[in-house]
Design a protein around this motif. Structure first.
Motif, PDB file in Angstrom:
ATOM      1  N   ALA A 125      37.157  -5.287 -19.448  1.00  0.00           N
ATOM      2  CA  ALA A 125      36.887  -4.858 -17.971  1.00  0.00           C
ATOM      3  C   ALA A 125      37.467  -3.266 -17.753  1.00  0.00           C
ATOM      4  O   ALA A 125      36.772  -3.021 -16.906  1.00  0.00           O
ATOM      5  CB  ALA A 125      37.556  -5.727 -16.952  1.00  0.00           C
ATOM      6  N   LYS A 126      38.356  -3.010 -18.531  1.00  0.00           N
ATOM      7  CA  LYS A 126      38.950  -1.627 -18.209  1.00  0.00           C
ATOM      8  C   LYS A 126      38.095  -0.697 -18.806  1.00  0.00           C
ATOM      9  O   LYS A 126      37.849   0.401 -18.119  1.00  0.00           O
ATOM     10  CB  LYS A 126      40.073  -1.345 -19.026  1.00  0.00           C
ATOM     11  N   GLU A 127      37.307  -0.737 -19.605  1.00  0.00           N
ATOM     12  CA  GLU A 127      36.298   0.350 -20.070  1.00  0.00           C
ATOM     13  C   GLU A 127      35.004   0.560 -19.517  1.00  0.00           C
ATOM     14  O   GLU A 127      34.013   1.254 -19.729  1.00  0.00           O
ATOM     15  CB  GLU A 127      36.178   0.279 -21.770  1.00  0.00           C
ATOM     16  N   ARG A 128      34.668  -0.578 -18.759  1.00  0.00           N
ATOM     17  CA  ARG A 128      33.285  -0.489 -18.238  1.00  0.00           C
ATOM     18  C   ARG A 128      33.123   0.349 -17.151  1.00  0.00           C
ATOM     19  O   ARG A 128      33.895   0.465 -16.254  1.00  0.00           O
ATOM     20  CB  ARG A 128      32.970  -2.215 -17.440  1.00  0.00           C
ATOM     21  N   GLN A 129      32.027   1.173 -17.258  1.00  0.00           N
ATOM     22  CA  GLN A 129      31.534   2.160 -16.234  1.00  0.00           C
ATOM     23  C   GLN A 129      30.622   1.705 -15.130  1.00  0.00           C
ATOM     24  O   GLN A 129      29.855   0.882 -15.433  1.00  0.00           O
ATOM     25  CB  GLN A 129      31.019   3.324 -16.998  1.00  0.00           C
ATOM     26  N   PRO A 130      30.830   1.838 -13.964  1.00  0.00           N
ATOM     27  CA  PRO A 130      29.928   1.335 -12.758  1.00  0.00           C
ATOM     28  C   PRO A 130      28.593   1.794 -13.126  1.00  0.00           C
ATOM     29  O   PRO A 130      28.441   3.131 -13.648  1.00  0.00           O
ATOM     30  CB  PRO A 130      30.691   1.841 -11.745  1.00  0.00           C
ATOM     31  N   GLU A 131      27.562   1.111 -12.980  1.00  0.00           N
ATOM     32  CA  GLU A 131      26.284   1.571 -13.256  1.00  0.00           C
ATOM     33  C   GLU A 131      25.686   2.557 -11.834  1.00  0.00           C
ATOM     34  O   GLU A 131      26.345   2.209 -10.839  1.00  0.00           O
ATOM     35  CB  GLU A 131      25.362   0.257 -13.339  1.00  0.00           C
ATOM     36  N   LEU A 155      17.493   1.598 -11.980  1.00  0.00           N
ATOM     37  CA  LEU A 155      16.009   1.945 -11.943  1.00  0.00           C
ATOM     38  C   LEU A 155      15.375   1.854 -13.324  1.00  0.00           C
ATOM     39  O   LEU A 155      14.254   1.041 -13.611  1.00  0.00           O
ATOM     40  CB  LEU A 155      15.800   3.296 -11.390  1.00  0.00           C
ATOM     41  N   VAL A 156      16.061   2.048 -14.419  1.00  0.00           N
ATOM     42  CA  VAL A 156      15.634   1.783 -15.796  1.00  0.00           C
ATOM     43  C   VAL A 156      15.536   0.307 -16.008  1.00  0.00           C
ATOM     44  O   VAL A 156      14.665  -0.053 -16.735  1.00  0.00           O
ATOM     45  CB  VAL A 156      16.427   2.534 -16.786  1.00  0.00           C
ATOM     46  N   ARG A 157      16.578  -0.384 -15.691  1.00  0.00           N
ATOM     47  CA  ARG A 157      16.884  -1.702 -15.879  1.00  0.00           C
ATOM     48  C   ARG A 157      15.746  -2.222 -15.303  1.00  0.00           C
ATOM     49  O   ARG A 157      15.042  -3.412 -15.745  1.00  0.00           O
ATOM     50  CB  ARG A 157      18.125  -2.190 -15.667  1.00  0.00           C
ATOM     51  N   PHE A 213      10.518  -5.328 -14.811  1.00  0.00           N
ATOM     52  CA  PHE A 213       9.225  -5.229 -14.138  1.00  0.00           C
ATOM     53  C   PHE A 213       8.080  -4.389 -14.397  1.00  0.00           C
ATOM     54  O   PHE A 213       7.167  -4.564 -13.576  1.00  0.00           O
ATOM     55  CB  PHE A 213       9.510  -5.268 -12.519  1.00  0.00           C
ATOM     56  N   GLY A 214       8.088  -3.395 -15.424  1.00  0.00           N
ATOM     57  CA  GLY A 214       7.508  -2.296 -15.268  1.00  0.00           C
ATOM     58  C   GLY A 214       5.946  -2.783 -15.837  1.00  0.00           C
ATOM     59  O   GLY A 214       4.888  -2.181 -15.534  1.00  0.00           O
TER      60      GLY A 214
END
Length: 138
Positions: A13-19, A25-27, A32-33
């Motif tokens: 949890a400490k290393e996770r960067q906020p999206e 948008l890529v996800r 759904f592309g």
């Protein structure tokens, strides 16, 4: 038994960067592309059908009145040709054909539409007043 390292594929949890918005948008596109062409095609067909019903006054709405006034003012009787073209584009998008469009046929249809607007203007007498009212060729 306690694990000292996180499971593979997961970050602590400490290393996770906020999206950021671009990652989201890529996800979204990756999930759904494949439906994007269907959504665009159905939207174009719906726009064409609603416009085709609104041009002769069979249906009304706040946005439809503005849309049809714009079409009639700038294209006159050619607004029907434009709406049919939008519907044809919607069908082409939905067909999912891998072959490239036939540019000669497309240019010929555009020229035919342009010349039909000119003929409608000449049949109406070529009056500027009629063109400003959205009559004849617009």
């Amino acid at each position: 038994m306690k694990r000292d390292s996180p499971p593979q594929g997961r970050r602590p949890a400490k290393e996770r960067q906020p999206e950021d918005w671009l990652d989201r948008l890529v996800r979204l596109e990756s999930h759904f592309g494949r439906f994007a062409r269907d959504v665009v095609g159905v939207f174009l067909l719906a726009l064409a059908l609603i416009s085709l019903l609104a041009l002769p006054g069979l249906t009304r709405g706040a946005l439809l009145i503005l849309w049809t006034a714009f079409l009639r003012r700038w294209f006159g009787w050619g607004s029907y040709l434009l709406v049919l073209g939008i519907g044809g584009l919607g069908v082409m998008v939905l067909r999912r054909s891998d072959e490239p469009p036939r540019w000669g046929r497309l240019i010929a249809l555009e020229l035919a539409g342009f010349f039909s607007l000119a003929v409608l203007t000449l049949l109406g007498g070529g009056s500027l007043e009629r063109a400003e009212k959205g009559l004849d060729g617009g």
